[in-house]
Write an enzyme that holds these catalytic residues in place. Structure first.
Site, mmCIF file in Angstrom:
data_model
loop_
_atom_site.group_PDB
_atom_site.id
_atom_site.type_symbol
_atom_site.label_atom_id
_atom_site.label_comp_id
_atom_site.label_asym_id
_atom_site.label_seq_id
_atom_site.Cartn_x
_atom_site.Cartn_y
_atom_site.Cartn_z
ATOM 1 N N GLY A 197 1.888 -4.857 -3.153
ATOM 2 C CA GLY A 197 1.659 -3.792 -2.790
ATOM 3 C C GLY A 197 1.562 -3.543 -0.985
ATOM 4 O O GLY A 197 2.354 -4.269 -0.712
ATOM 5 N N CYS A 198 1.231 -2.621 -0.146
ATOM 6 C CA CYS A 198 1.865 -2.331 1.275
ATOM 7 C C CYS A 198 2.061 -4.160 2.190
ATOM 8 O O CYS A 198 0.388 -4.433 1.706
ATOM 9 C CB CYS A 198 0.690 -2.076 1.762
ATOM 10 N N PHE A 199 2.985 -4.316 2.857
ATOM 11 C CA PHE A 199 3.394 -5.549 3.004
ATOM 12 C C PHE A 199 1.895 -5.939 3.850
ATOM 13 O O PHE A 199 1.784 -7.264 4.231
ATOM 14 C CB PHE A 199 4.249 -6.240 2.998
#
Length: 216
Positions: free
Chosen positions: A54-56
């Site tokens: 997901g969002c890093f």
């Protein structure tokens, strides 16, 4: 403007052309850890691991807090477009996933423990999304760098997958591939250690709520 493709990967010949080299500078030092940010040469005995969860921004924050992790960075992995920009990756036209690159000391933290953390802090059953974040760049992925890492990744995926099935929470969709198949490209400097720079910034920690089985 880039065409947004959220539901499926793009044929390699249809991905965006990208560029021959990175066109932005990166900081020399990691903002949190006492280590370089760009770590092409790693200390003797250390290993590199790549995870997409997901969002890093939030993924990197989780891993820089793990004892034994030497350095982290965020970037783009598993895709086709060379040296993509953040906007290009988010368009769905590069086939990359947002990834965290981890350099770690295996005498202090095992790859298995990094994988167990990976499964516990995101939802590996969601395909091309994590929570409200939708797109191919949010897919779950493990890119291994050694045969031993591959074995561990596949074995632990089976263990966790069986636990999720037992609880009727769905099938794991995690992509497991050799990191050498496609280059890793560092993301723009603003994304590196983003939550250290912006402590009240966005975190997406969609997860199943299931701890890794203690017997594994």
């Amino acid at each position: 403007m880039f065409l947004t493709r959220k539901a499926q990967m793009v044929a390699p010949e249809q991905t965006l052309p990208g560029r021959t080299e990175r066109n932005f500078p990166l900081a020399e030092k990691h903002r949190v850890l006492d280590a370089p940010l760009v770590t092409e040469d790693i200390p003797d005995g250390y290993e590199v691991a790549f995870f997409g969860l997901g969002c890093f921004w939030g993924a990197e924050e989780i891993y820089w807090q793990v004892p034994g992790v030497y350095s982290t960075s965020v970037g783009y992995a598993g895709g086709t477009t060379p040296n993509p920009s953040y906007d290009e990756v988010c368009s769905g036209g590069t086939n990359h996933t947002e990834a965290v690159r981890i350099v770690f000391d295996p005498t202090q933290v095992s790859f298995a423990d990094l994988v167990k953390t990976f499964f516990e802090v995101h939802d590996p059953t969601q395909g091309f999304r994590q929570g409200n974040d939708v797109g191919t760049q949010y897919r779950s992925a493990i890119y291994y760098t050694t045969p031993e890492q591959e074995q561990v990744a596949r074995e632990l995926t089976t263990v966790y997958g069986d636990e999720l099935k037992r609880r009727r929470l769905g099938d794991i969709t995690t992509e497991i591939r050799p990191a050498a198949e496609t280059p890793y490209y560092y993301a723009e400097d603003m994304h590196q250690q983003y939550l250290a720079k912006n402590p009240f910034g966005y975190r997406c920690h969609a997860n199943t709520g299931v701890k890794f089985p203690a017997t594994a």
